[in-house]
Design an enzyme around this catalytic site. Structure first.
Site, mmCIF file in Angstrom:
data_model
loop_
_atom_site.group_PDB
_atom_site.id
_atom_site.type_symbol
_atom_site.label_atom_id
_atom_site.label_comp_id
_atom_site.label_asym_id
_atom_site.label_seq_id
_atom_site.Cartn_x
_atom_site.Cartn_y
_atom_site.Cartn_z
ATOM 1 N N ASP A 126 -8.458 6.334 4.178
ATOM 2 C CA ASP A 126 -6.952 5.654 3.682
ATOM 3 C C ASP A 126 -5.942 6.279 4.716
ATOM 4 O O ASP A 126 -6.199 7.087 5.677
ATOM 5 C CB ASP A 126 -6.814 6.039 2.193
ATOM 6 C CG ASP A 126 -6.020 4.789 1.914
ATOM 7 O OD1 ASP A 126 -5.346 4.078 2.182
ATOM 8 O OD2 ASP A 126 -6.256 4.698 0.455
ATOM 9 N N TRP A 161 -4.208 -0.332 6.440
ATOM 10 C CA TRP A 161 -3.372 -1.427 6.085
ATOM 11 C C TRP A 161 -2.762 -2.290 7.143
ATOM 12 O O TRP A 161 -1.760 -2.708 6.906
ATOM 13 C CB TRP A 161 -2.164 -0.890 4.945
ATOM 14 C CG TRP A 161 -2.596 0.118 4.258
ATOM 15 C CD1 TRP A 161 -3.795 0.317 3.305
ATOM 16 C CD2 TRP A 161 -2.097 1.431 4.089
ATOM 17 N NE1 TRP A 161 -3.669 1.510 2.788
ATOM 18 C CE2 TRP A 161 -2.526 2.284 3.197
ATOM 19 C CE3 TRP A 161 -0.674 2.054 4.562
ATOM 20 C CZ2 TRP A 161 -2.173 3.411 2.767
ATOM 21 C CZ3 TRP A 161 -0.374 3.429 4.236
ATOM 22 C CH2 TRP A 161 -1.052 3.845 3.251
ATOM 23 N N GLY A 162 -3.233 -2.232 8.387
ATOM 24 C CA GLY A 162 -2.793 -3.137 9.488
ATOM 25 C C GLY A 162 -1.553 -2.394 10.176
ATOM 26 O O GLY A 162 -0.957 -2.712 11.015
ATOM 27 N N ASP A 183 -2.384 -3.492 0.070
ATOM 28 C CA ASP A 183 -3.132 -3.861 -1.139
ATOM 29 C C ASP A 183 -3.147 -5.315 -1.665
ATOM 30 O O ASP A 183 -2.024 -5.895 -1.955
ATOM 31 C CB ASP A 183 -2.983 -2.679 -2.236
ATOM 32 C CG ASP A 183 -3.457 -1.403 -1.732
ATOM 33 O OD1 ASP A 183 -3.559 -1.270 -0.527
ATOM 34 O OD2 ASP A 183 -3.374 -0.368 -2.498
HETATM 35 C C1 GLA Z 1 -4.575 2.676 -1.042
HETATM 36 C C2 GLA Z 1 -5.676 1.647 -0.642
HETATM 37 C C3 GLA Z 1 -6.424 1.100 -1.872
HETATM 38 C C4 GLA Z 1 -6.970 2.429 -2.600
HETATM 39 C C5 GLA Z 1 -5.712 3.359 -2.960
HETATM 40 C C6 GLA Z 1 -6.465 4.343 -3.551
HETATM 41 O O1 GLA Z 1 -3.596 1.902 -1.454
HETATM 42 O O2 GLA Z 1 -5.124 0.849 0.229
HETATM 43 O O3 GLA Z 1 -7.387 0.276 -1.591
HETATM 44 O O4 GLA Z 1 -7.881 2.883 -2.126
HETATM 45 O O5 GLA Z 1 -5.153 3.657 -1.881
HETATM 46 O O6 GLA Z 1 -5.406 5.596 -3.804
#
Ligand code: GLA
Length: 383
Positions: A126, A161-162, A183
């Site tokens: 992440d 996340w891009g 997300d």
């Molecule tokens: C981010 C990621 C999610 C998930 C959460 C966990 O928001 O994008 O997919 O893994 O963290 O905290």
């Protein structure tokens, strides 16, 4: 090569968030098999955030929370492997994970070694709590190198996340898939938003470094215990459109619902083998947009026709009505590379209804209800 087609599996996050434990993982591994999902290709069981203690041990190693995982992570991985499945876990390139557990920043090699020892096959990585001083590509290169040198094949699932134009540098890091958006949540608005962000990413998508449109929300049905919020009730047709787009665009397919209590609708969507075959098509060609012939509102980008040419010469075609009113949509054969004089036309099978049709007069038109889609596998036949 660790993967040549988009990874498929199940992940804890969407439904369970931090409420995870050993029993949940073992039971879900069993269910992946009993429900027939494994037979369809879903083979990774992935523990997302919130599995560790808040502190590392005195040697700087990550430690599983003993209340959640009393027998440790290796025990869980061994169980998952004993079922013929693969096992995944989660960390973060920053100092902490998004859920405030220790991240792998400046612990990349020791964490990769720990994961290898535990028998991890997949690492979701992440982007929270990252330092401002090290660019994203360097943070992912660090873990990419650590994994590539840890002595075990571990699929590297990047989750930035891009941000920072991920798609431009992610292939330099060793990642096998990359999250291209923020997300998902269990709502039509979220499906639509992610769908509409994809077109510029299609050329950046690559075999072995797949564009991850985020986990599937199919079957969540606003479950009360869901970790991610449901902003509006998502309908069967919307879940169907969601799954169709993820397959046509070649995204990894990571299930996010509670597979222990999945309803028949969800199971029918997630196990549509003809759709999965398109997702997993080994040629992994780029999807492209067909500017629809009855497409007056180009600006809104809500009515969409996309195609993708498949390995065996067939063509996958998706007609998506993301708007709020029913609409007639279609395409011309010429837009697919079949000219007027080529002597060929298409025999199409709609992959939700099984309905077959042959295109006459070079044009195909059909009415698609709001938020719904038609998805076809088309074969060339003599006209
Ligand atoms: C981010 C990621 C999610 C998930 C959460 C966990 O928001 O994008 O997919 O893994 O963290 O905290």
């Amino acid at each position: 090569m660790i993967v040549t087609t988009p990874p498929m599996g199940w992940n804890t996050w969407n439904t369970f968030g931090k409420n995870i434990n050993e029993q949940l993982i073992l039971k879900s591994a069993d269910k992946l098999i009993d429900t027939g999902l494994f037979a369809c290709g879903y083979n990774y069981i992935v523990i997302d955030d919130c599995w560790s203690l808040k502190e590392r041990d005195k040697n700087g190693r990550l430690v599983a929370d003993p209340e959640k995982f009393p027998n440790g992570i290796k025990y869980v991985a061994d169980y998952v492997h004993s079922k013929g499945l693969k096992f995944g876990i989660y960390s973060c390139c920053g100092t902490m994970t998004c859920g405030d557990y220790p991240g792998s920043y400046e612990h990349e090699f020791i964490d990769a070694a720990t994961f290898a020892e535990w028998g991890v096959d997949f690492l979701k990585y992440d982007f929270c709590y990252r330092t401002q001083f090290v660019p994203g590509d360097i943070l992912y290169k660090r873990m990419g190198l650590a994994l590539a040198n840890c002595g075990r094949d571990i699929l590297f699932s990047a989750c930035s996340w891009g941000n920072d134009e991920t798609e431009k540098w992610i292939k330099t890091t060793g990642a096998h898939m990359f999250r291209s958006t923020h997300d998902i949540n269990d709502s039509w608005g979220s499906i639509k938003k992610i769908f509409m962000e994809q077109e510029r990413l299609h050329p950046m998508n690559a075999q072995g470094c797949f564009n991850d449109m985020d986990m599937l929300i199919v079957g969540m049905n606003g479950q009360k215990e869901s970790y991610i919020p449901q902003l509006s009730a998502t309908t069967f047709n919307e879940y169907k459109t969601h799954f169709s787009a993820w397959c046509l665009f070649g995204s990894p397919l990571m299930i996010g619902c509670d597979i222990r209590n999945m309803n028949e609708d969800a199971k029918n969507i997630l196990t549509n083998k003809e759709l999965i075959a398109i997702d997993q098509d080994r040629a992994y060609r780029q999807p492209y947009r067909l500017d629809s012939i009855l497409h007056w509102d180009q600006a809104s980008r809500e009515r969409n026709v996309y195609a993708r040419h498949l390995e065996n010469g067939d063509i996958a075609i998706g007609i998506f009505n993301l708007g709020d009113t029913d609409y007639a949509l279609g395409f011309n054969l010429d837009q697919l590379g079949l000219s007027r004089i080529c002597g060929k036309t298409l025999k199409m099978k709609e992959l939700w209804t099984g309905e077959e049709s042959i295109i006459k007069n070079e044009t195909y038109l059909t009415k698609v209800e709001a938020h719904d889609c038609r998805i076809y596998r088309a074969s060339l036949i003599d006209a």
